[in-house]
Design a protein around this motif. Structure first.
Motif, PDB file in Angstrom:
ATOM      1  N   VAL A  31     -31.481  34.331 -36.349  1.00 57.48           N
ATOM      2  CA  VAL A  31     -31.957  34.499 -37.721  1.00 57.48           C
ATOM      3  C   VAL A  31     -31.730  33.190 -38.457  1.00 57.48           C
ATOM      4  N   PRO A  32     -32.752  32.660 -39.173  1.00 57.69           N
ATOM      5  CA  PRO A  32     -32.562  31.389 -39.869  1.00 57.69           C
ATOM      6  C   PRO A  32     -31.500  31.501 -40.958  1.00 57.69           C
ATOM      7  N   ILE A  33     -30.729  30.439 -41.108  1.00 59.93           N
ATOM      8  CA  ILE A  33     -29.672  30.425 -42.129  1.00 59.93           C
ATOM      9  C   ILE A  33     -30.301  30.444 -43.517  1.00 59.93           C
ATOM     10  N   PHE A  34     -31.323  29.624 -43.724  1.00 62.35           N
ATOM     11  CA  PHE A  34     -32.002  29.563 -45.007  1.00 62.35           C
ATOM     12  C   PHE A  34     -33.370  30.206 -44.845  1.00 62.35           C
ATOM     13  N   ASN A  35     -33.580  31.316 -45.527  1.00 56.59           N
ATOM     14  CA  ASN A  35     -34.840  32.029 -45.436  1.00 56.59           C
ATOM     15  C   ASN A  35     -35.832  31.426 -46.432  1.00 56.59           C
ATOM     16  N   MET A  36     -36.165  30.151 -46.227  1.00 56.67           N
ATOM     17  CA  MET A  36     -37.089  29.434 -47.103  1.00 56.67           C
ATOM     18  C   MET A  36     -38.150  28.760 -46.243  1.00 56.67           C
ATOM     19  N   PRO A  37     -39.343  28.572 -46.784  1.00 56.91           N
ATOM     20  CA  PRO A  37     -40.341  27.776 -46.061  1.00 56.91           C
ATOM     21  C   PRO A  37     -39.814  26.371 -45.790  1.00 56.91           C
ATOM     22  N   GLY A  38     -40.281  25.789 -44.705  1.00 60.41           N
ATOM     23  CA  GLY A  38     -39.790  24.465 -44.323  1.00 60.41           C
ATOM     24  C   GLY A  38     -40.020  23.414 -45.387  1.00 60.41           C
TER      25      GLY A  38
END
Length: 271
Positions: free
Chosen positions: A13-20
């Protein structure tokens, strides 16, 4: 028999749930400030501030050299700490002696910040409101809205305070444009797609018109809070940077208006 598709396993699961692109934007802002804070000598940092910040008085004198005396009188009339006033008067004389127009400063001022608090304040709002815009419209439209907001905010600041020699810095105008853009669609109720497969993504709802926004209580509360907060920016000095810098409410307003009215044009082009 199970008819559901074989979805790829989620290994992490990505640490930061933000678009790249949003993560990259925050990295650039933080990286530039860290470079100024920990790497560049003071003389280089001052040179970068002079060359990249937006200085309204420099533009006023470059466009109309006859305003040089008016700018010097405005600097002489400043009140406050004697050392700060003397430094601003000396800088006003420097601006009059070298009033070169630097068009890139209408964008580059957004890359500089006055303190770590200033950087954190802008990046938190960028993550919150830039992410939905980037998810819905992609990286280049996200970047265009932020850029146009920064330029619009800088233009309005120069028009309203043309004799100021305080450098304008901060990404607030671009972030305000993304806030306004997100406000056109994030306060709508979630779409109803009962009966659709759970993995099917619903179509993005259309943007709300201005009358629809005015009937949306959540959107109205957000807009009122934003306007009141920016009014306070113009009345109360906040510790977001050094005394020689400025974070202007009018730049915020210019960016917000630009993002609010630019997004429908980009939305039509996307559709």
């Amino acid at each position: 028999m199970d008819a559901s598709p074989d979805l790829p396993p989620q290994n992490r699961v990505p640490i930061f749930n933000m678009p790249g692109v949003v993560t990259a934007s925050i990295g650039v802002l933080v990286g530039i400030h860290a470079l100024r804070e920990f790497v560049l000598p003071d003389t280089w940092d001052i040179a970068a501030l002079i060359d990249l910040a937006l200085i309204p008085g420099r533009w006023s004198v470059a466009v109309d050299p006859a305003r040089a005396e008016e700018l010097l009188r405005a600097a002489t009339a400043l009140a406050g700490d004697p050392d700060v006033v003397e430094a601003r008067q000396a800088f006003a004389r420097y601006v009059v002696a070298d009033p070169a127009a630097m068009p890139w400063t209408f964008a580059t001022y957004a890359l500089l910040h006055g303190s770590w608090m200033h950087v954190i304040f802008n990046t938190v709002w960028l993550a919150a409101f830039g992410s939905p815009v980037a998810r819905r419209y992609g990286a280049w439209r996200y970047g265009l809205i932020a850029l146009v907001g920064a330029v619009a905010g800088g233009i309005l600041h120069v028009l309203l305070d043309p004799l100021s020699t305080a450098p304008l810095i901060g990404a607030s105008a671009g972030v305000s444009a993304l806030m306004a853009a997100a406000a056109r669609f994030v306060f709508q109720p979630p779409p109803v797609y009962a009966g659709a497969p759970p993995w099917q993504r619903p179509a993005a709802p259309p943007l709300q018109t201005i009358p629809e926004l005015m009937r949306n209580r959540t959107a109205v509360v957000f807009l009122v809070i934003w306007l009141v907060t920016n009014f306070l920016f113009g009345v109360i000095a906040l510790p977001l940077g050094a005394e020689a810098t400025s974070v202007a409410w009018d730049a915020h307003l210019g960016g917000f208006v630009a993002g609010f009215f630019l997004l429908p044009l980009l939305d039509r082009a996307r559709r």
